[in-house]
Design an enzyme around this catalytic site. Sequence first.
Site, short mmCIF file in Angstrom:
data_model
loop_
_atom_site.label_atom_id
_atom_site.label_comp_id
_atom_site.label_asym_id
_atom_site.label_seq_id
_atom_site.Cartn_x
_atom_site.Cartn_y
_atom_site.Cartn_z
N GLY A 15 44.00 51.90 38.56
CA GLY A 15 43.14 50.52 38.79
C GLY A 15 42.52 50.57 39.89
O GLY A 15 43.10 50.70 41.19
N GLY A 17 40.74 47.72 40.95
CA GLY A 17 40.57 46.29 41.28
C GLY A 17 40.76 46.24 42.98
O GLY A 17 40.44 46.86 43.73
N PHE A 18 40.99 44.93 43.17
CA PHE A 18 41.22 44.43 44.65
C PHE A 18 42.13 45.49 45.32
O PHE A 18 41.88 45.95 46.74
CB PHE A 18 41.41 43.01 44.76
CG PHE A 18 40.11 42.11 44.38
CD1 PHE A 18 39.38 41.93 45.37
CD2 PHE A 18 40.45 41.58 43.28
CE1 PHE A 18 38.20 41.23 45.35
CE2 PHE A 18 38.97 40.50 43.14
CZ PHE A 18 38.05 40.28 44.09
N GLU A 174 36.02 25.59 37.81
CA GLU A 174 34.61 26.13 38.24
C GLU A 174 33.73 26.42 37.03
O GLU A 174 32.52 26.11 37.04
CB GLU A 174 34.96 27.43 38.67
CG GLU A 174 35.55 27.19 39.96
CD GLU A 174 35.85 28.54 40.93
OE1 GLU A 174 36.20 28.30 42.19
OE2 GLU A 174 35.64 29.69 40.51
N ASP A 305 48.27 41.85 41.31
CA ASP A 305 48.61 41.01 40.02
C ASP A 305 49.72 41.54 39.07
O ASP A 305 50.70 40.88 38.82
CB ASP A 305 47.50 40.71 38.99
CG ASP A 305 46.62 39.73 39.44
OD1 ASP A 305 46.50 39.20 40.79
OD2 ASP A 305 45.52 39.39 38.72
N ALA A 322 43.25 37.48 44.81
CA ALA A 322 42.60 38.68 45.47
C ALA A 322 43.19 38.94 46.72
O ALA A 322 43.55 40.27 47.22
CB ALA A 322 41.29 38.20 45.66
N GLN A 323 43.60 37.91 47.64
CA GLN A 323 44.08 38.13 48.94
C GLN A 323 45.36 38.84 48.93
O GLN A 323 45.71 39.93 49.84
CB GLN A 323 44.34 36.91 49.80
CG GLN A 323 43.21 36.59 50.73
CD GLN A 323 42.65 37.66 51.62
OE1 GLN A 323 43.56 38.55 52.26
NE2 GLN A 323 41.46 38.23 51.64
C1 LIG Z 1 37.74 34.20 36.11
C2 LIG Z 1 38.80 34.55 37.44
C3 LIG Z 1 38.38 33.86 38.67
C4 LIG Z 1 39.30 34.33 39.44
N1 LIG Z 1 38.94 33.64 40.88
C5 LIG Z 1 39.69 33.92 41.84
C6 LIG Z 1 39.26 33.30 43.14
O1 LIG Z 1 38.49 32.62 43.25
N2 LIG Z 1 40.04 33.74 44.22
C7 LIG Z 1 41.15 34.58 44.35
O2 LIG Z 1 41.82 34.90 45.11
N3 LIG Z 1 41.26 35.22 42.98
C8 LIG Z 1 40.64 34.80 41.75
N4 LIG Z 1 40.93 35.45 40.68
C9 LIG Z 1 42.13 36.42 40.76
C10 LIG Z 1 41.69 37.74 41.13
O3 LIG Z 1 40.58 38.28 40.60
C11 LIG Z 1 42.90 38.71 40.86
O4 LIG Z 1 44.17 37.93 41.18
C12 LIG Z 1 42.76 40.15 41.45
O5 LIG Z 1 41.67 40.63 40.70
C13 LIG Z 1 44.20 41.02 41.38
O6 LIG Z 1 43.51 42.37 41.91
P1 LIG Z 1 44.25 43.49 41.38
O7 LIG Z 1 43.82 44.62 42.21
O8 LIG Z 1 45.85 43.20 41.17
O9 LIG Z 1 43.78 43.70 39.60
P2 LIG Z 1 42.30 43.63 39.17
O10 LIG Z 1 41.36 43.25 40.18
O11 LIG Z 1 42.37 42.98 37.98
O12 LIG Z 1 42.06 45.23 38.58
C14 LIG Z 1 42.84 45.92 37.67
C15 LIG Z 1 41.94 47.12 37.60
O13 LIG Z 1 42.90 48.13 36.73
C16 LIG Z 1 42.28 48.51 35.66
N5 LIG Z 1 43.13 48.73 34.61
C17 LIG Z 1 44.05 48.10 33.84
N6 LIG Z 1 44.63 48.58 33.12
C18 LIG Z 1 44.20 50.11 32.91
C19 LIG Z 1 44.71 51.39 32.43
N7 LIG Z 1 45.70 51.23 31.49
N8 LIG Z 1 44.10 52.34 32.73
C20 LIG Z 1 43.16 52.40 33.54
N9 LIG Z 1 42.60 51.29 34.33
C21 LIG Z 1 43.45 50.12 33.96
C22 LIG Z 1 41.26 47.71 35.16
O14 LIG Z 1 39.89 48.06 34.72
C23 LIG Z 1 40.75 46.93 36.61
O15 LIG Z 1 39.70 47.80 37.08
C24 LIG Z 1 40.18 35.11 39.76
C25 LIG Z 1 40.56 35.91 38.40
C26 LIG Z 1 39.62 35.53 37.06
C27 LIG Z 1 39.83 36.21 36.08
#
Ligand SMILES: Cc1cc2nc3c(=O)[nH]c(=O)nc-3n(C[C@H](O)[C@H](O)[C@H](O)COP(=O)(O)OP(=O)(O)OC[C@H]3O[C@@H](n4cnc5c(N)ncnc54)[C@H](O)[C@@H]3O)c2cc1C
Length: 435
Positions: A15, A17-18, A174, A305, A322-323
């Site tokens: 992953g 993501g953030f 939003e 998450d 995100a934080q």
């Molecule tokens: C519409 C929306 C608005 C938001 N607004 C806010 C905000 O204003 N402030 C805030 O703090 N948070 C906000 N969030 C929440 C925030 O985006 C998430 O909490 C954050 O992205 C979590 O980060 P992460 O690294 O856990 O996962 P993510 O950023 O979701 O990254 C997960 C990654 O894992 C990859 N992945 C998943 N499964 C697999 C797999 N089986 N194989 C390979 N890759 C995989 C995905 O492609 C992705 O790139 C918002 C979320 C959404 C949907």
Amino acid sequence: MNIPQSSYPRVVIIGGGFGGIALAKKLSKKEAQVVLVDKHNYHNFQPLLYQVSTGGLEPDSIAYPIRKVLQGYPNFFFRLAQVEEVKTDDKRIKTNIGEIFYDYLVVATGSETNFFGNKNIETKGMAMKTIPQSLNLRSLILENFEQALLTDDLHHRDALMNFVIVGGGPTGVELAGALAEIKKGILPKDYPDLDTRRAQINLVQSGDRLLPAMSEKASEKAEKFLEELGVHVWKNIRVTDYDGKRVSTNTKTIFDAETLVWAAGVKAVGLKGLDSEELLSSGNRLKVDECHQVIGVENVFAIGDVAQMETERFPHGLPMMAQPAIQQGRSLGDNLVRLIEGTPMKPFVYKDKGSMATVGRNKAVVDMPKFRFQGVFAWFVWMFVHLYFLIGFRNRVVVFINWVYNYIRFDREARLIIRPFKKQNKVERDTLTQD
Ligand SMILES: Cc1cc2nc3c(=O)[nH]c(=O)nc-3n(C[C@H](O)[C@H](O)[C@H](O)COP(=O)(O)OP(=O)(O)OC[C@H]3O[C@@H](n4cnc5c(N)ncnc54)[C@H](O)[C@@H]3O)c2cc1C
């Protein structure tokens, strides 16, 4: 997967993501071989997805190539692949392009929309968690107005211009605010021959206030801002079903609407091999200890998450924002270095920097640990924070210029139907929503 052997221990991160990116950055100059696997080749800045859905930003400006984030680090490898299974017994992961061995595995797969088992809403409603989904929503909104212009059936016309957003958290608030601004500032100019005053934006919240994770003052203000913009806020109502035309609720209220956006919940993205009941908490999250280790599984960690880290202040797990993901990624980076060097890991301490949501032009609410404010200043703070955390200099410049332009011109020029979305055509819909 064609990853060279190394004398360094191998850290596989699932992953980008953030959380995953923050961790990879931390480890990039350390004595570890880092392999990041993601099913997309880009990082998705989810907080601005609603602006893509409403034509305020182009999708490219909120996505960033993962390879570029870590360019130039010799021990870093990226593979574009979908992870299908974790085989903890022989420390391997299985992907659609092959298998790979790990010394340490980090699950950072984030979350997905939770429809709570309602198949009708899942197939007929719209989600907004990925860039393809946001583009589908953008197309559907615009297609609805094009169709409304053509139909003589007044009831159908109203349904095409009726938007139901389910979920009064930041995403719902939003999106509702942005749609209301389109109704006010753009539709009358784009569709002078359609009575767009009849367009309705309904925000449905099952609880008794919007933004339940924020202060009461923020909730009150957000509701007031939305009402000023003409959004109908429905509280204490639960949406129960949707057949693609009619939204049913647990009360007598029904909505005839061609668009339902489901922003009422998320659940962690699970992986086969890490899905036994004892590993998971509510919302499918992997239970982790204070050093991010998945409880009961050696050398496997989870952040963001997907991780359920319970603290005294957050007994149900840290917020899915995100934080926490970024801070956990950085903390785990330091801890993995400690682990590799044979020193004890340090427990993670979450620094709550507050939360915020914007409702529209000059309207936002901000709750910081020591200050709370709403209105114009909050809106500027919201913009600054989002620009700061957006990945990539080009993206920041593009988003900033877009915002200035939109502010001065009261416009959103990305209102384009690039790839039409056919809601009724399930096959096509599934192809287009693939993430
Ligand atoms: C519409 C929306 C608005 C938001 N607004 C806010 C905000 O204003 N402030 C805030 O703090 N948070 C906000 N969030 C929440 C925030 O985006 C998430 O909490 C954050 O992205 C979590 O980060 P992460 O690294 O856990 O996962 P993510 O950023 O979701 O990254 C997960 C990654 O894992 C990859 N992945 C998943 N499964 C697999 C797999 N089986 N194989 C390979 N890759 C995989 C995905 O492609 C992705 O790139 C918002 C979320 C959404 C949907």
